[in-house]
Design an enzyme around this catalytic site. Structure first.
Site, PDB file in Angstrom:
ATOM      1  CG  ASP A 230     -15.203   1.752   2.310  1.00 38.28           C
ATOM      2  OD1 ASP A 230     -15.136   1.478   1.203  1.00 38.28           O
ATOM      3  OD2 ASP A 230     -15.258   3.306   2.391  1.00 38.28           O
ATOM      4  CG  ASP A 231     -18.456   0.152   7.246  1.00 34.00           C
ATOM      5  OD1 ASP A 231     -16.370   0.547   6.733  1.00 34.00           O
ATOM      6  OD2 ASP A 231     -19.089   0.661   6.626  1.00 34.00           O
ATOM      7  CG  HIS A 280     -13.007   1.268   6.012  1.00 31.68           C
ATOM      8  ND1 HIS A 280     -12.910   2.372   5.568  1.00 31.68           N
ATOM      9  CD2 HIS A 280     -13.871   1.095   5.827  1.00 31.68           C
ATOM     10  CE1 HIS A 280     -13.836   3.136   5.319  1.00 31.68           C
ATOM     11  NE2 HIS A 280     -14.408   2.460   6.258  1.00 31.68           N
ATOM     12  CG  HIS A 284     -15.113   2.637  10.814  1.00 26.82           C
ATOM     13  ND1 HIS A 284     -15.785   3.905  10.943  1.00 26.82           N
ATOM     14  CD2 HIS A 284     -15.343   2.996   9.783  1.00 26.82           C
ATOM     15  CE1 HIS A 284     -16.141   4.097  10.100  1.00 26.82           C
ATOM     16  NE2 HIS A 284     -16.101   3.607   8.346  1.00 26.82           N
ATOM     17  CG  HIS A 374     -20.932   1.256   2.909  1.00 25.86           C
ATOM     18  ND1 HIS A 374     -21.791   2.537   2.131  1.00 25.86           N
ATOM     19  CD2 HIS A 374     -20.252   2.005   3.592  1.00 25.86           C
ATOM     20  CE1 HIS A 374     -20.691   3.687   2.537  1.00 25.86           C
ATOM     21  NE2 HIS A 374     -19.807   3.304   3.865  1.00 25.86           N
TER      22      HIS A 374
END
Length: 440
Positions: A230-231, A280, A284, A374
């Site tokens: 993620d991210d 994603h 966020h 991540h």
């Protein structure tokens, strides 16, 4: 010789057939009948007529006001023959509560404006038409009760019926749309006073949107796991890709749209390595805490950023914090096809150490497990050191590392277009605005 006298006196005799006024009057008086008794005859005639009228009228009055024996609420009483039920209620002094005028939806529009009373005749209830037609003949057994409600006048109209959202029963790691919605047609009863509408006969069923949520499992028993990051994209992305390539592994990168500008090459590198790019969201935000317009913008803006950067078309998201419920789906407007969370959380964001990240990512793994790591959002040096150890440990147990699309394609419960990660709402499909009622 006999003297002959003239037959007529020329001076005293009038010609035959002519009369003087005096003679005429005398004759007339002799010919008229006497008037004695004519006035008395007329009086007698009038009296006789009045007597007859009185007798007839009295008979008629007696006939019209004759009574018959009838049981009213268990008591035998005399009621006027041919009396209506309303007459009996009035004459017997019955106190009954009238019903109400109600809407087609059952709401009271006016109290006491319904049926004034209800009636059972000889054990059988009467409808409104039978109540109006009743006339007392005698020997009836009548039971009166309070009046019934009367429904307002109404008419039928055809309406377009909208699909609803049928949520999943239990939450798995992959939630997706298994059926899109289409409009139907249905007759509707419309109240002419209230304007209320009550659904009636269905002409064509609406097709609901159906969500399904599963934990993917390969139909053939193949041992696979899905690594996810993620991210990103970030300064760590290419280093992750190099490690994955070294072990012949693929993964899925859930990129933030806001992180893509200036890093388009990394998005393309993910695709070129054989891994998958998904969303994603743009910034966020927690999607369960924003309004529908913001939610849809978070989803579609990120999709557009990924596509523009060369990451391909995708309609798959990982919601920030894993937070995406049935209400979020309803608010999404059909902008996504699947939402993916995870089974094994590395907890790398806590920076627990390399060994702990490896342990969290591998202990209890099973075929179809989705592992969360991540790519951005902080220092990922521990992840870079842990990733080879994770790959080695699970490879030794016979697992292959696949993208989410590859994992979903192995499970026949997931439609092929959803597994491909690019499913969109078909032409003519309609997104619902309300949830389907829960079924027991």
């Amino acid at each position: 010789m006999i003297n002959q006298q003239p037959l007529h006196n020329q001076t005293n005799l009038q010609p035959l057939g002519r009369m003087t006024p005096a003679t005429q009057g005398a004759r007339s008086r002799r010919q008229k009948p006497p008037k004695r008794g004519s006035r008395g005859t007329r009086v007698v005639t009038i009296v006789v007529f009045l007597v007859i009228a009185a007798v007839v009228g009295g008979g008629v009055w007696m006939w019209l006001n004759r009574t018959v024996r009838t049981s009213v609420n268990g008591t035998w009483v005399d009621v006027r023959a041919e009396a209506t039920l309303a007459d009996i209620v009035r004459d017997e002094g019955l106190t009954l509560k009238a019903g109400n005028l109600v809407s087609v939806g059952g709401n009271v529009l006016e109290e006491g404006a319904g049926s004034p009373f209800s009636v059972t005749l000889n054990g059988s209830p009467l409808d409104a038409e039978q109540i109006d037609a009743f006339r007392a003949e005698g020997n009836e057994k009548i039971e009166f009760g309070d009046g019934a409600d009367v429904t307002e006048p109404s008419h039928e109209e055809e309406r377009v019926s909208q699909p609803k959202l049928v949520p999943y029963e239990t939450l798995g790691a992959v939630t997706f749309i298994s059926q899109y919605g289409r409009e139907g047609r249905q007759m509707c009863t419309v109240g002419e006073i209230s304007g209320e509408e009550v659904p009636g006969e269905v002409i064509e069923e609406a097709q609901d949107v159906v969500l399904q949520s599963v934990n993917p499992r390969p139909d053939d028993g193949r041992k696979v796991v899905a690594l996810t990051f993620d991210d990103g994209p970030s300064a760590y992305t290419q280093r992750y890709l190099d490690i994955l390539s070294q072990y012949g592994a693929h993964a899925t990168f859930f990129c933030l749209g806001s992180q893509i500008p200036g890093r388009e090459g990394l998005v393309q590198a993910i695709v070129n390595q054989g891994s998958q790019v998904a969303s994603h969201t743009q910034n966020h935000q927690q999607l369960t805490a924003v309004d529908g317009a913001t939610l849809q913008s978070e989803v579609t803006t990120a999709f557009s950023a990924i596509s523009a950067a060369g990451g391909g078309n995708t309609t798959v998201i990982r919601p920030p914090y894993g937070s995406f419920d049935a209400s979020s789906w309803l608010a999404s407007g059909g902008t996504l096809s699947a939402s993916v969370i995870w089974h094994l959380d590395s907890l790398d964001w806590e920076l627990p150490g390399v060994d702990k990240i490896v342990e969290n990512s591998t202990n209890g793994a099973w075929s179809g497990a989705i592992i969360l790591m991540h790519d951005g959002g902080g220092n990922r040096d521990q992840d870079l050191e842990a990733l080879p150890k994770i790959l080695q440990k699970l490879s030794a147990q016979g697992y292959e590392f696949v993208t989410l699309s590859e994992l979903m394609a192995l499970d026949s419960r997931i439609p092929a277009e959803v597994a491909a990660g690019t499913a969109t709402m078909p032409e003519g499909a309609v997104w619902p605005t309300e949830m389907a009622a829960a079924t027991e």
